[in-house]
Design a protein around this motif. Structure first.
Motif, mmCIF file in Angstrom:
data_model
loop_
_atom_site.group_PDB
_atom_site.id
_atom_site.type_symbol
_atom_site.label_atom_id
_atom_site.label_comp_id
_atom_site.label_asym_id
_atom_site.label_seq_id
_atom_site.Cartn_x
_atom_site.Cartn_y
_atom_site.Cartn_z
ATOM 1 N N GLY A 134 47.017 68.505 94.420
ATOM 2 C CA GLY A 134 47.158 67.117 94.057
ATOM 3 C C GLY A 134 48.278 67.056 93.107
ATOM 4 N N LEU A 135 48.919 67.933 92.652
ATOM 5 C CA LEU A 135 49.779 67.976 91.653
ATOM 6 C C LEU A 135 51.151 67.244 91.864
ATOM 7 N N GLY A 136 51.546 67.758 93.321
ATOM 8 C CA GLY A 136 52.930 67.130 93.747
ATOM 9 C C GLY A 136 52.877 65.784 94.013
ATOM 10 N N GLU A 137 51.814 65.281 94.792
ATOM 11 C CA GLU A 137 51.547 63.937 94.718
ATOM 12 C C GLU A 137 51.519 62.950 93.560
ATOM 13 N N LEU A 138 50.900 63.594 92.574
ATOM 14 C CA LEU A 138 50.644 62.816 91.339
ATOM 15 C C LEU A 138 52.106 62.738 90.605
ATOM 16 N N CYS A 139 52.937 63.702 90.708
ATOM 17 C CA CYS A 139 54.101 63.683 90.040
ATOM 18 C C CYS A 139 55.062 62.766 90.799
ATOM 19 N N HIS A 140 55.103 62.732 92.318
ATOM 20 C CA HIS A 140 55.898 61.998 93.073
ATOM 21 C C HIS A 140 55.371 60.438 92.844
ATOM 22 N N ARG A 141 54.177 60.086 92.389
ATOM 23 C CA ARG A 141 53.623 58.725 92.325
ATOM 24 C C ARG A 141 54.171 58.298 90.963
ATOM 25 N N HIS A 142 54.676 59.015 90.110
ATOM 26 C CA HIS A 142 55.298 58.847 88.815
ATOM 27 C C HIS A 142 56.670 58.918 88.870
ATOM 28 N N GLY A 143 57.344 59.211 90.065
ATOM 29 C CA GLY A 143 58.610 59.150 90.001
ATOM 30 C C GLY A 143 59.207 60.646 89.322
ATOM 31 N N CYS A 144 58.564 61.547 89.489
ATOM 32 C CA CYS A 144 58.950 62.946 89.025
ATOM 33 C C CYS A 144 58.905 63.788 89.775
ATOM 34 N N LEU A 145 60.006 65.012 89.707
ATOM 35 C CA LEU A 145 60.032 66.165 90.481
ATOM 36 C C LEU A 145 59.174 67.400 89.885
ATOM 37 N N LEU A 146 58.319 67.998 90.739
ATOM 38 C CA LEU A 146 57.731 69.042 90.499
ATOM 39 C C LEU A 146 58.320 70.416 90.547
ATOM 40 N N LEU A 147 58.562 71.145 89.362
ATOM 41 C CA LEU A 147 58.916 72.515 89.411
ATOM 42 C C LEU A 147 57.932 73.393 89.115
ATOM 43 N N GLN A 206 52.045 71.414 99.386
ATOM 44 C CA GLN A 206 51.388 70.978 97.839
ATOM 45 C C GLN A 206 52.500 70.045 97.364
ATOM 46 N N GLU A 207 53.613 69.655 98.018
ATOM 47 C CA GLU A 207 54.691 68.832 97.655
ATOM 48 C C GLU A 207 55.372 69.374 95.972
ATOM 49 N N ILE A 208 55.712 70.573 96.088
ATOM 50 C CA ILE A 208 56.454 71.237 95.283
ATOM 51 C C ILE A 208 57.775 70.887 95.312
ATOM 52 N N ASP A 209 58.716 70.547 94.541
ATOM 53 C CA ASP A 209 60.226 70.335 94.675
ATOM 54 C C ASP A 209 60.873 71.432 94.384
ATOM 55 N N VAL A 210 60.676 72.177 93.579
ATOM 56 C CA VAL A 210 61.236 73.443 93.295
ATOM 57 C C VAL A 210 60.397 74.514 93.028
ATOM 58 N N LEU A 211 60.414 75.794 93.569
ATOM 59 C CA LEU A 211 59.682 76.722 93.529
ATOM 60 C C LEU A 211 60.543 78.113 93.434
ATOM 61 N N TYR A 212 60.284 78.975 92.481
ATOM 62 C CA TYR A 212 60.921 80.205 92.470
ATOM 63 C C TYR A 212 59.674 81.660 92.004
ATOM 64 N N SER A 213 60.552 82.550 92.091
ATOM 65 C CA SER A 213 59.607 83.808 91.959
ATOM 66 C C SER A 213 60.502 84.877 91.622
ATOM 67 N N GLY A 214 60.060 86.142 91.635
ATOM 68 C CA GLY A 214 60.839 87.321 91.284
ATOM 69 C C GLY A 214 60.525 88.500 92.194
ATOM 70 N N SER A 215 61.347 89.374 92.115
ATOM 71 C CA SER A 215 61.028 90.538 93.164
ATOM 72 C C SER A 215 60.277 91.563 92.908
ATOM 73 N N GLN A 216 59.751 91.944 91.514
ATOM 74 C CA GLN A 216 59.260 92.807 90.969
ATOM 75 C C GLN A 216 57.983 92.836 90.803
ATOM 76 N N LYS A 217 57.208 91.909 91.232
ATOM 77 C CA LYS A 217 55.834 91.842 91.194
ATOM 78 C C LYS A 217 55.276 92.171 92.430
ATOM 79 N N VAL A 218 54.598 91.185 93.330
ATOM 80 C CA VAL A 218 54.062 91.509 94.319
ATOM 81 C C VAL A 218 54.934 92.055 95.524
#
Length: 392
Positions: free
Chosen positions: A168-181, A198-210
């Motif tokens: 629900g977080l992405g939809e909430l952010c977009h309702r408020h005119g905001c991007l979700l990072l 989940q309507e995520i606008d920017v998602l990042y990760s790393g290589s050294q974990k899972v």
């Protein structure tokens, strides 16, 4: 005899063979690298514009899309660690004077706020104590009050062991005119995440974990909404190296002929390709369940030792990094050193706001096994018996 112009002799340490000890890395990262990925990283170099390398990059892109569960065309791997991806996300999205809301319940929110201030943005912090998570009501209140253009939150807060709910977080952010990072460095592959759904606008990760790949390459993806915001910039991003327009072209994301941008870490890409391939072969749902089950076994074992879990609610415990309170009368440094010296196992103390409060135990990728749970619990039991225990 001519006098040598050299005034600095060859370092004696470099004249000896490299010696690397064998250790089981059960801290918050990096994790151990399996033989298949080590072999991929030891392949002979190719040129960074060779068609075979571009093909590997295309396969990495598809692997990231699978791991993120996204169809975003602007999907690639940054030539740097997960921290570099955090900077890339923020400096490409933001311009001087933009308003940003940062959720802070551990060190990664603190770091994001620090970077954002350096970019000249107006930063507001949404605060929770370490070990707690944010509700949609908490976030909506902050969005309504500050009206940010970007909201930053950490999915897997490795400094405190919290898994942040995203529904629900992405939809909430977009309702408020905001991007979700969203920062998913410590959670990707270990806990469910669905970028598009989940309507995520920017998602990042790393290589050294899972992904069990050496640090040095960082998956990242941008939605169309995020891409459009970057296209509307009035100024160029402050970093040429991390300029997503240039990187997107090099990674074949814009439909244009690929152009040289930087000399990529070719062998890191070979390793990342294999890490993503192993995740795809295992399957996301199997990986998520494996991490959930081994985390549950670890938590039960820690409780059986009389230790107290730092995150109270089971549903928001990060499956990849478990935090346990330092037991009364013990110095966390003694416990960490005992496991390293006597069992060749790495665990870690706290980080940022959790320093001195917790021990952090990581079960990531190939290290997330029932046998490793047994091994670290046995080592901890030994440490509690042998380390000096103050009576004060």
């Amino acid at each position: 005899m001519a006098t040598s112009p050299l005034c600095v002799p060859p370092p004696q340490g470099l004249l000896r063979p490299l010696a690397v000890p064998e250790r089981l890395l059960l801290g918050p990262g990096p994790s151990n690298v399996p033989p298949r990925i080590l072999a991929a990283g030891s392949q002979q170099l190719l040129g960074h514009m060779h068609p075979e390398v571009l093909q590997v990059m295309d396969e990495i892109k598809m692997g990231i899309q699978y791991a993120f569960q996204t169809q975003n065309r602007l999907t690639l791997a940054i030539s740097g660690t997960g921290h570099c991806a955090m900077e890339a996300a923020l400096l490409n999205l933001l311009e001087h004077g933009d308003t940003v809301l940062v959720a802070v319940n551990g060190i990664w929110g603190q770091r994001a706020a620090d970077i954002t201030r350096r970019l000249g943005a107006n930063v507001h912090e949404l605060l929770k104590p370490p070990g707690e998570y944010f509700t949609l009501w908490d976030i909506e209140e902050g969005l309504a009050r500050h009206k940010p253009s970007v909201f930053f939150i950490t999915h897997g807060e490795s400094s405190t062991g919290v898994l942040q709910p995203l529904e629900g977080l992405g939809e909430l952010c977009h309702r408020h005119g905001c991007l979700l990072l969203v920062d998913a460095v410590a959670s990707l592959g270990g806990a469910p995440i669905f970028m598009d759904q989940q309507e995520i606008d920017v998602l990042y990760s790393g290589s050294q974990k899972v992904l069990n790949t050496p640090p040095g390459s960082a998956p990242i993806s941008f939605s169309e909404g995020a891409r459009e915001k970057m296209l509307r910039r009035k100024t160029k991003p402050l970093s040429f190296y991390l300029d997503m327009g240039c990187l997107g072209n090099y990674w074949g994301c814009d439909g244009e002929p690929r152009r040289y941008h930087h000399t990529a870490p070719i062998n890191s890409f070979f390793s990342l390709r294999e890490g993503l391939a192993m995740l795809a072969e295992l399957g996301l749902e199997t990986s998520w369940e494996r991490h959930r089950a081994n985390c549950a076994k670890l938590c039960q074992g820690l409780c059986d030792l009389g230790l107290e879990l730092f995150v109270k609610e089971e549903k928001v415990r990060l499956p990849t990094v478990t935090t346990v309170r330092v037991p009364d009368g013990y110095n966390w440094k003694d416990i960490v050193a005992f496991l390293m010296d006597n069992h060749a196992i790495e665990i870690a103390g706290g980080l940022g706001p959790s320093v001195g409060q917790v021990l952090r135990i990581g079960l990531m990728g190939c290290n997330s096994t029932s046998s490793n749970v047994d091994r670290v619990l046995s080592a901890l039991q030994d440490a509690l018996r042998c380390c000096q225990h103050s009576r004060l």
